[in-house]
Design a protein around this motif. Sequence first.
Motif, PDB file in Angstrom:
ATOM      1  N   ASN A 181       0.907  -1.346  -0.036  1.00  0.00           N
ATOM      2  CA  ASN A 181       0.011  -0.047  -0.077  1.00  0.00           C
ATOM      3  C   ASN A 181       0.913   1.137   0.195  1.00  0.00           C
ATOM      4  O   ASN A 181       0.371   2.094  -0.811  1.00  0.00           O
ATOM      5  N   LYS A 193      -8.541   2.879  -1.616  1.00  0.00           N
ATOM      6  CA  LYS A 193      -7.579   3.582  -2.319  1.00  0.00           C
ATOM      7  C   LYS A 193      -7.686   4.773  -3.074  1.00  0.00           C
ATOM      8  O   LYS A 193      -6.829   5.810  -3.019  1.00  0.00           O
ATOM      9  N   SER A 219      -7.142  -2.162   3.115  1.00  0.00           N
ATOM     10  CA  SER A 219      -6.953  -1.613   1.871  1.00  0.00           C
ATOM     11  C   SER A 219      -6.250  -0.606   1.813  1.00  0.00           C
ATOM     12  O   SER A 219      -5.510  -0.234   0.753  1.00  0.00           O
ATOM     13  N   GLU A 243     -13.758  -1.382   2.836  1.00  0.00           N
ATOM     14  CA  GLU A 243     -12.464  -1.904   2.177  1.00  0.00           C
ATOM     15  C   GLU A 243     -12.743  -1.949   0.599  1.00  0.00           C
ATOM     16  O   GLU A 243     -13.935  -2.298   0.303  1.00  0.00           O
ATOM     17  N   GLY A 244     -11.760  -1.982   0.027  1.00  0.00           N
ATOM     18  CA  GLY A 244     -11.728  -2.233  -1.307  1.00  0.00           C
ATOM     19  C   GLY A 244     -11.000  -1.179  -2.220  1.00  0.00           C
ATOM     20  O   GLY A 244     -10.335  -0.226  -1.581  1.00  0.00           O
ATOM     21  N   PHE A 245     -10.909  -1.543  -3.653  1.00  0.00           N
ATOM     22  CA  PHE A 245      -9.990  -0.516  -4.256  1.00  0.00           C
ATOM     23  C   PHE A 245     -10.290   0.961  -4.157  1.00  0.00           C
ATOM     24  O   PHE A 245      -9.609   1.691  -4.094  1.00  0.00           O
TER      25      PHE A 245
END
Lengths: 432, 354
Positions: free
Chosen positions: B115, B195, B280, B190-192
Motif C-alpha cells: 500500500n 485507495k 485496503s 474496504e476495497g479498491f
Amino acid sequence: MNARTTRVLQCSAVLVAAGLVLTACGSSDDSNSSGQSKSPSFSGRGPITYVAAKDSSGVTEKVIDTWNKQHPKEKVTFVALPGDPDSQRQQMIQNAQTKSDAYTVLSLDVVWSSEFAAHQWIDQLPTAQFPLGKMLKPTVETGKYRDNLYAVPASSDGGMLYYRSDLLKKAGVSTPPTTWAQMQAACAKVKKLPEAKDMSCYAGQFQKYEGLTVNFAEAVNSAGGVITDAGGKPDVDTPAAKKGLDFLVDSLKDGTIPKEAVTYQEEDGRQAFQNGKLVFLRNWPYVYSLAEKSKVGGKFAVAPLPGLDGAGSSSLGGHNVALSSFAKNKATALDFMKFFTSQETATTFLEDASMAPPYESLYDDRALVKQYPYLPVLKKSILNAAPRPRVVQYGDASSAIQQQAYAALTGEKSSAQALKDLQADLQKLSAQ
Amino acid sequence: MATRTPPETAAKRPPRPAAGRAGRPPAPEKARRGRKPATAGTGRMAALLVSPTLLVLTVVVLYPTLMALQESLYGTKGLDPKTGFISDTEPFVGLKNYADIFGQAGDRFWNAFFNTTFFTVVTVGLETVIGVIMALIMHKAFSGRALVRASILIPWAVPTAISGLLWRWIFNSDGIANSLIGHQILWTTEGFHAKVAVIIAEVWKTAPFIGLLVLAGLQVIPKEVYEAARMDGASPVRQFCHITLPLVKPALLVAVLFRCLDALRMFDLPYILIGAQKNSVETLSMLAQNEASNVRFGPAAAYAVLLFVYVLLIALGFVRLLGADLVGDAGGPRRAKRRSLLRRTPALTAEVPA
C-alpha cells in the motif's frame, strides 16, 4: 456541614484502616489465587490529579470544585485528555510506561480494566469500601480482573432500540418488538405506509471500528451465544453465535439493514434516523435528547434491544475510575474515588450531563425519570447487558472481531468461516 | 531521519559533480575552498559553530533512532497465566521481529508495504503532472493571476487532518462524490475504491506543493531563452520539452524527492479518511502505530526501522540515479533556497512514529 465532613473523614479513615487489614489478611490467605505479591497500601495525603477526557459540559470541574472546597489541603487537579478514547488510552499508557506520578485517579473505559490490571498499571482496590451492592451488577463486573476489584463504576451506558412510535402506531403495531422476527414483521407493516415507502428498517454501527465490536457482540449475545465464556476462553464458533451473526449478514443482504450502514458510526446512524430514513435504530442514550430536538422529536420512543427468542442483550459502555500504581497520596486518592463514585456525584452527572449512573435506585427516581424518560428502558438494557470480551489484549481481540465480522457483513466470507477464523484468532491471542 | 541524507551526501561529495557538470555557471569558489586544507583556527571555529546543530540532531534524531533500533530487538511482554499479570521485562528476541515479516504474520506487513509503495508511486506521479500544469498556469501573466495562485495553493495550506475530515464528508454514503457520479459507492469500506479516495484527497492536497516549487524554478528561467526559441520558430510544445523542462528539472526533482519521502510515511490521511486497521489503505506508518498502541513496542519499532531503511534507500537511489546536483553544487540564490528546504525536513520526518 463542617462537623459532618470531619465525621465522614474519621469514618473513612477507620474504613481505610479496616480495609487495609482486610486486604492484608486476604492476600496472605489466598495469595495463590490472587497472586498479588505487593498488597497496595493507600498511604499519603496531599494534592492529586484526576485524569479523564475533556468534559464540554463542565460537570467534572463542578464536582471537583465541590471536593476541593471540602478538602483544601488535598486538592484535586483535573487533567483533561483528548476526547478520542484511543488517545486517552495512549496517554495513560505512556504515563504508566514512564512510571510517572503525574496521574493519580484514572477514568478508564470499561473495556480497558483487564489490560491495565494485568500490566499492574492500576492498584487492586478494597471491595468493602465502595457501595458496590447498590450498583447494577454488570457495571461492577467491568471493574474486575480475575475476581479482584481494580476499578469502580462512575458511569454506565447501554444500547437501546430507538423506534418510530408514530409509524408503528399507524401501522397497527401496538408494542415495540422484543425479537428480531417481530422487528422485521413490524417493519414490513410500516413499509406498507405511503410515507414509509423509502425507509429502511434497521441500523446500528457497522463501520469497521469499535462500534462494530459492540454490535457484533450484541448480536451474538442476543442469540444466546458468547464471545468468551465465563472463564475468559474464546467460544465463538457455535451455532448460537452463528445465528447472531447471520441476523446481521442476512439483514444486510435482504435490505432490512440498508447497505450504506456498513459505513455507519453512531453519528451517521443518528442522522439517518433523524432524517426519517430508519424505522429502528440501535444507539446509545445520548441520542435521545438530540433526537427530541430534531424532526422526529416526539415521534419516537425507546425499547430494550430485541433478540433471537426474546429480549436481546446490550454491550456495556461507561467509565470506571481506577488508581494509578505509580501515584502518590493514595489515601487521598481513595477518598476522592469514593466521593467521585458516590450516589450523590452520580446524580449530579445524570442531572447535568445525562450520564447514566451505575446506581440502580436512580433509574427509578420519579423526578429523574421525568427528566429522562428512557431511564427504565436503559436500566433493563444494562441489567441484561453482557460485558464485551474481558481479555488483557482487548485491542487485539477487538481488531480480530472487527476484521472477521466486517468480512462476513461485506460478503467476503461466509458467517461460518468468519466465526471459525475469529475463534482461531482469539485462541491465538489468549495463548500469548 | 532519512532526509538527513542529502546534507550528509552533500558534504561528502560536492567536488565531483561540480567538476563534471557542463554548461553551468561555475560555482567553484565554494567548492575549491572546501578542498583547501583549513587552518587549525578556522577548523576549530567551524566545529564550534556546527556543534549546536549536531547536538540538537543527536538528541532529536540520532538518539531516538538508536533507541528504536534497540527496542526492535525485544519482544512482547508475556502474561503469566498463574498470576494473571504481565511480566515487567521484555524478552530479548534478537532479529525475530524482522524475521517475522517472512513468516505467517508477515502478510499484514507486506500488505502495508505494498500500500505504501502503491500510494507513493501513484500519488507522486499524478502530483508531478498536475503540479507542473499548475505551475505553468500560475507562471503565465494574466489578469487575476494573484487570485488563481492563491486558490491553487489553498489545499496545501489546509492541515492534512482537516482535509481528511473534509474528504470524509465528500465521500460519505450520501456525500457529494456519490451524487456527482450518480450511483452509490461506499468509499470508506474496504476495497479498491478506498485507495482511490485516499489518492484523490492526497493529490488534491499536495499537487500545489510541487506546483509551488516548480513555479519557483520557472521564475529563474531567463525570458531571453524563450525569445531566442521563438525567433528560431520553436513550437510551444518544443519550447516546453527543450527549455522549460530541462531548466526546471533541478527544482522538480527536489519537489518529487520531498513528495516521495512524505508519501512513504503517509499516515493521517488514510487514518482519518478511511479509518484505522483497514487493510485496503493501511500503510507502514499506520501499522507501526497500531502495534505500538497495542503495547507491542518491539514489533512496532521493527516496522518503523524497516520503513526508515526503505525511505533511506529511496532517498539514496534518488540522489544517485536522478541527478547528483540535487544536493547542490550550483551556487547563488538557488543553493540558498534548497538549503532552506532541506532544513525543514527533520521537522517533517520527526512525525514518523518510531
